[in-house]
Design an enzyme around this catalytic site. Structure first.
Site, PDB file in Angstrom:
ATOM      1  N   GLY A  81       0.873  -1.208   0.141  1.00  0.00           N
ATOM      2  CA  GLY A  81      -0.242  -0.117  -0.078  1.00  0.00           C
ATOM      3  C   GLY A  81       0.949   1.305   0.082  1.00  0.00           C
ATOM      4  O   GLY A  81       2.072   1.296   0.566  1.00  0.00           O
ATOM      5  N   ARG A 145       1.286  -5.806  -4.908  1.00  0.00           N
ATOM      6  CA  ARG A 145       1.191  -6.687  -3.803  1.00  0.00           C
ATOM      7  C   ARG A 145       1.698  -8.275  -4.091  1.00  0.00           C
ATOM      8  O   ARG A 145       1.228  -8.957  -3.304  1.00  0.00           O
ATOM      9  CB  ARG A 145      -0.131  -6.623  -3.128  1.00  0.00           C
ATOM     10  CG  ARG A 145      -0.551  -5.306  -2.442  1.00  0.00           C
ATOM     11  CD  ARG A 145      -1.824  -5.482  -1.549  1.00  0.00           C
ATOM     12  NE  ARG A 145      -2.290  -4.189  -1.027  1.00  0.00           N
ATOM     13  CZ  ARG A 145      -1.731  -3.901   0.074  1.00  0.00           C
ATOM     14  NH1 ARG A 145      -0.613  -4.367   0.709  1.00  0.00           N
ATOM     15  NH2 ARG A 145      -2.188  -2.649   0.640  1.00  0.00           N
ATOM     16  N   ASP A 176       5.409  -7.863   5.439  1.00  0.00           N
ATOM     17  CA  ASP A 176       5.273  -9.218   4.349  1.00  0.00           C
ATOM     18  C   ASP A 176       6.434  -8.716   3.447  1.00  0.00           C
ATOM     19  O   ASP A 176       7.236 -10.000   2.890  1.00  0.00           O
ATOM     20  CB  ASP A 176       4.060  -9.050   3.632  1.00  0.00           C
ATOM     21  CG  ASP A 176       3.102  -9.817   4.606  1.00  0.00           C
ATOM     22  OD1 ASP A 176       3.660 -10.429   5.438  1.00  0.00           O
ATOM     23  OD2 ASP A 176       1.727  -9.850   4.296  1.00  0.00           O
ATOM     24  N   LYS A 202       8.168   0.491   5.601  1.00  0.00           N
ATOM     25  CA  LYS A 202       7.189   1.350   5.046  1.00  0.00           C
ATOM     26  C   LYS A 202       5.792   0.548   5.494  1.00  0.00           C
ATOM     27  O   LYS A 202       5.646  -0.593   5.393  1.00  0.00           O
ATOM     28  CB  LYS A 202       7.170   1.275   3.448  1.00  0.00           C
ATOM     29  CG  LYS A 202       5.845   1.908   2.897  1.00  0.00           C
ATOM     30  CD  LYS A 202       5.123   1.033   1.971  1.00  0.00           C
ATOM     31  CE  LYS A 202       4.388  -0.127   2.571  1.00  0.00           C
ATOM     32  NZ  LYS A 202       3.609  -0.765   1.823  1.00  0.00           N
ATOM     33  N   THR A 203       4.908   1.608   5.969  1.00  0.00           N
ATOM     34  CA  THR A 203       3.560   1.234   5.973  1.00  0.00           C
ATOM     35  C   THR A 203       2.844   2.191   7.063  1.00  0.00           C
ATOM     36  O   THR A 203       3.301   2.619   7.752  1.00  0.00           O
ATOM     37  CB  THR A 203       2.982  -0.117   6.569  1.00  0.00           C
ATOM     38  OG1 THR A 203       1.696  -0.295   6.558  1.00  0.00           O
ATOM     39  CG2 THR A 203       3.661  -0.543   8.029  1.00  0.00           C
ATOM     40  N   ASP A 205       0.362   1.772   8.584  1.00  0.00           N
ATOM     41  CA  ASP A 205      -0.306   0.919   9.571  1.00  0.00           C
ATOM     42  C   ASP A 205       0.514   1.121  10.674  1.00  0.00           C
ATOM     43  O   ASP A 205      -0.087   0.974  12.004  1.00  0.00           O
ATOM     44  CB  ASP A 205      -0.516  -0.426   9.247  1.00  0.00           C
ATOM     45  CG  ASP A 205      -1.510  -0.662   7.825  1.00  0.00           C
ATOM     46  OD1 ASP A 205      -2.009   0.508   7.580  1.00  0.00           O
ATOM     47  OD2 ASP A 205      -1.416  -1.682   7.508  1.00  0.00           O
TER      48      ASP A 205
HETATM   49  P1  FBP Z   1       0.553  -2.004   3.542  1.00  0.00           P
HETATM   50  O1  FBP Z   1       0.460  -2.992   4.772  1.00  0.00           O
HETATM   51  O2  FBP Z   1       0.806  -2.512   2.443  1.00  0.00           O
HETATM   52  O3  FBP Z   1       1.404  -0.883   3.735  1.00  0.00           O
HETATM   53  O4  FBP Z   1      -0.826  -1.447   3.064  1.00  0.00           O
HETATM   54  C1  FBP Z   1      -1.458  -0.582   4.189  1.00  0.00           C
HETATM   55  C2  FBP Z   1      -3.132  -0.439   3.962  1.00  0.00           C
HETATM   56  O5  FBP Z   1      -3.101   1.074   3.634  1.00  0.00           O
HETATM   57  C3  FBP Z   1      -3.824  -0.950   4.957  1.00  0.00           C
HETATM   58  O6  FBP Z   1      -4.080   0.072   5.980  1.00  0.00           O
HETATM   59  C4  FBP Z   1      -5.367  -1.160   4.027  1.00  0.00           C
HETATM   60  O7  FBP Z   1      -5.873  -2.164   4.622  1.00  0.00           O
HETATM   61  C5  FBP Z   1      -4.870  -1.636   2.859  1.00  0.00           C
HETATM   62  O8  FBP Z   1      -3.465  -1.136   2.617  1.00  0.00           O
HETATM   63  C6  FBP Z   1      -5.648  -1.521   1.705  1.00  0.00           C
HETATM   64  O9  FBP Z   1      -5.118  -2.067   0.474  1.00  0.00           O
HETATM   65  P2  FBP Z   1      -5.404  -1.718  -0.935  1.00  0.00           P
HETATM   66  O10 FBP Z   1      -4.652  -0.595  -1.310  1.00  0.00           O
HETATM   67  O11 FBP Z   1      -5.022  -2.845  -1.622  1.00  0.00           O
HETATM   68  O12 FBP Z   1      -7.071  -1.412  -1.004  1.00  0.00           O
END
Ligand code: FBP
Length: 552
Positions: A81, A145, A176, A202-203, A205
């Protein structure tokens, strides 16, 4: 191309590096610490990573650079993400690489790991990089992803890397993606390719965090963006005095984002998934907790409020996750078709009633019809309920509404309850990085190149002491295997980076816990306002409350 005045100004912003990286490449030396061990399952992780396990922690210092002088061709990907600051990781990496040797090359592989597999890349030059400095988003090369985990994939990546003469690969991603970086590094070492692999944390979250990595990048900007919006909503609620706002925030399973937003804005309610799980709270208990706040505030004439709901909350409610497990079973295989062929919702409802255990059905029956239908309609390619799509902000406001109706009938609640719903997630992932994220990301990228030039592989770029001014930040690296343990994933034991959930004995949660009773009844809202990029450092360079409390 037209650009906004802020975009133009941000192009000119010079990110701050840690003090020890500021004197120029020729004056950066390395200090190796003690050998490391994985956080758990040491023997198993060691056996799986014989070439990259147990390496020492690295710190960079001011001193004569002793790295091997060789031309570097580095490949970089953005994975998972979006998170504000990704472009700065790439610009920091590019600047360090070019400052070392103008012949060095940086290739950006497009669309995440797929770019490495399909050999789809661009070569960066000054003009390209300059158009993305200090900007949000991952649009410089895109993201994806796809998991890099099979030997066939590693062989393809190695063959493509060899074809392009790569000396190293940098993977910018979450837990991951960095687990994959560790596995790829091990493969590259075992196969004797000489290709190094470095990760960057990175994230938004905030769940890639441990005793070495103080924060993942993007968390600062994303939570500041959501907190600005929540603060604005609070002020609107306090002005109109007629709505209860239920705000769901992103963050996947962990509630770090929700907690940080609560610390920034002091809402009436903030649910924390990790607490719900630990206390095994039921839907009824959570509903009563929110309804109590609504009732008490109404008794003071305040028929308004703000509740923050973390994205992953329902997975933490034991009875709800049991229900989801039963639904997944109920619709396994051909039964999905049978279910979908039923002519009406009533027929589907009867099918569900007959198929669930009485306790699971009791939970199902408690849910608003919209949520009941969502559980059966929104399914992933494997036929499982897509928990992240459940509108938990609506779920809880409906349950609270029903509870308040009962209380009204019993004469204990006399207020008015008008809920409004919001979901903040994508709004924060591509914001212009805050000064903190701009500086932190640039430093992570610059530092990643230092790890490459000193020959390390299987390391995460590490910049620590980040609650202090950038001058005092410490640059270095940590073997990714140190952060790993064995976990059960899709029915198999896998080596993975341990995800950081909110710690209930940690200072951020403790601070929240000590204040939330007051916040629930009184109006203690705080209004953080928009991220400031220019002005006094006390306004522009502040980090998150989470980091300040953890490190304070
Ligand atoms: P990462 O764990 O890859 O950093 O993604 C975070 C995130 O923004 C989460 O908070 C959310 O649940 C998810 O990605 C949403 O994913 P997508 O962009 O595939 O809709």
């Amino acid at each position: 191309m037209d650009i906004s005045p802020l975009q133009k100004a941000r192009y000119e912003y010079s990110p701050k590096l840690p003090g020890m990286l500021r004197n120029g490449i020729a004056d950066i030396c390395v200090k190796e610490g003690a050998a490391t061990q994985s956080v758990a399952d040491q023997e198993k992780i060691k056996a799986l990573f014989p070439n990259t396990y147990g390496k020492p922690e690295i710190t960079f210092e001011k001193g004569a650079n002793t790295s091997e002088a060789k031309k570097q061709v580095v490949g970089v990907i953005l994975s998972g993400g979006q998170a504000p600051g990704g472009h700065n990781v790439i610009s920091g990496l590019y600047d360090a690489l070019k400052a070392t040797n103008s012949e060095n090359v940086l290739l950006g592989f497009k669309g995440g790991p797929d770019g490495l597999l399909k050999n789809d890349y661009v070569e960066f030059d000054d003009k390209f990089i300059d158009a993305y400095r200090n900007t949000g988003g991952f649009d410089i090369i895109g993201s994806g992803r796809t998991k890099l985990e099979t030997v066939e994939q590693f062989q393809t990546v190695a063959a493509n890397a060899k074809e392009n003469g790569l000396t190293a690969i940098v993977i910018i991603g979450g837990d991951d993606s960095n687990t994959n970086a560790a596995t790829l590094a091990e493969y590259m070492a075992a196969a004797g390719t000489g290709i190094q692999v470095i990760g960057c944390p990175k994230t938004i979250d905030g769940d890639l965090k441990n005793e070495d990595i103080e924060a993942s990048f993007g968390f600062d900007t994303a939570t500041k963006t959501y907190s600005e919006l929540i603060g604005n909503i609070e002020r609107d609620a306090n002005s109109a005095k007629k709505y209860w706002h239920f705000v769901k925030v992103m963050g996947r399973s962990a509630s770090h984002v929700a907690l940080e937003c609560a610390l920034e804005t002091q809402p009436n309610i903030c649910l924390i998934g990790e607490e719900v799980a630990t206390k095994k709270m039921s839907l009824a208990q959570i509903t009563n907790y929110i309804a109590d706040s609504v009732e008490k505030r109404a008794a003071n004439g305040n028929n308004f409020g703000v509740a923050i709901i973390p994205e992953g909350i329902v997975e933490f409610v034991p009875e709800f996750s049991a229900l989801i497990a039963e639904i997944n079973e109920l619709l396994a295989g051909a039964k999905t078709e049978e279910f979908n062929a039923l002519p009406s919702w009533q027929a589907k409802y009867d099918f569900i009633k007959a198929g669930l255990t009485p306790s699971a059905f009791a939970v199902f029956d408690l849910l608003p019809v919209g949520i009941q239908q969502q559980l059966f309609l929104e399914r992933d390619p494997h036929g499982n309920v897509q928990v992240s799509l459940i509108e938990s902000e609506k779920l809880f406001s409906e349950l609270v509404k029903n509870e308040l109706a009962k209380r009204k009938a019993a004469g204990t609640y006399k207020g008015k309850f008008s809920p409004l719903h919001h979901f903040f997630g994508y709004e924060g992932r591509c914001a212009f990085p805050s000064n903190f994220d701009a500086d932190y990301c640039y430093s992570l990228g610059y530092n990643a190149f230092m790890l490459i030039s000193y020959g390390y592989t299987g390391y995460l770029s590490k910049v620590s002491n980040i609650s202090k001014p950038a001058e005092e930040w410490i640059a270095g690296g940590m073997p990714i295997t140190k952060m790993m343990n064995i976990e059960r994933r899709n029915g198999a034991d896998k080596p993975v980076i341990r995800k950081a959930l909110v710690e209930l004995d940690g200072k951020p949660f403790k601070f929240f816990e000590a204040n939330r009773e007051t916040w629930a009844v009184e109006t203690c809202f705080t209004y953080p306002g928009a991220i400031q990029y220019y002005g006094p450092s006390s306004v522009c360079d502040i980090t998150t409350k989470t980091l300040a409390l953890e490190k304070g």
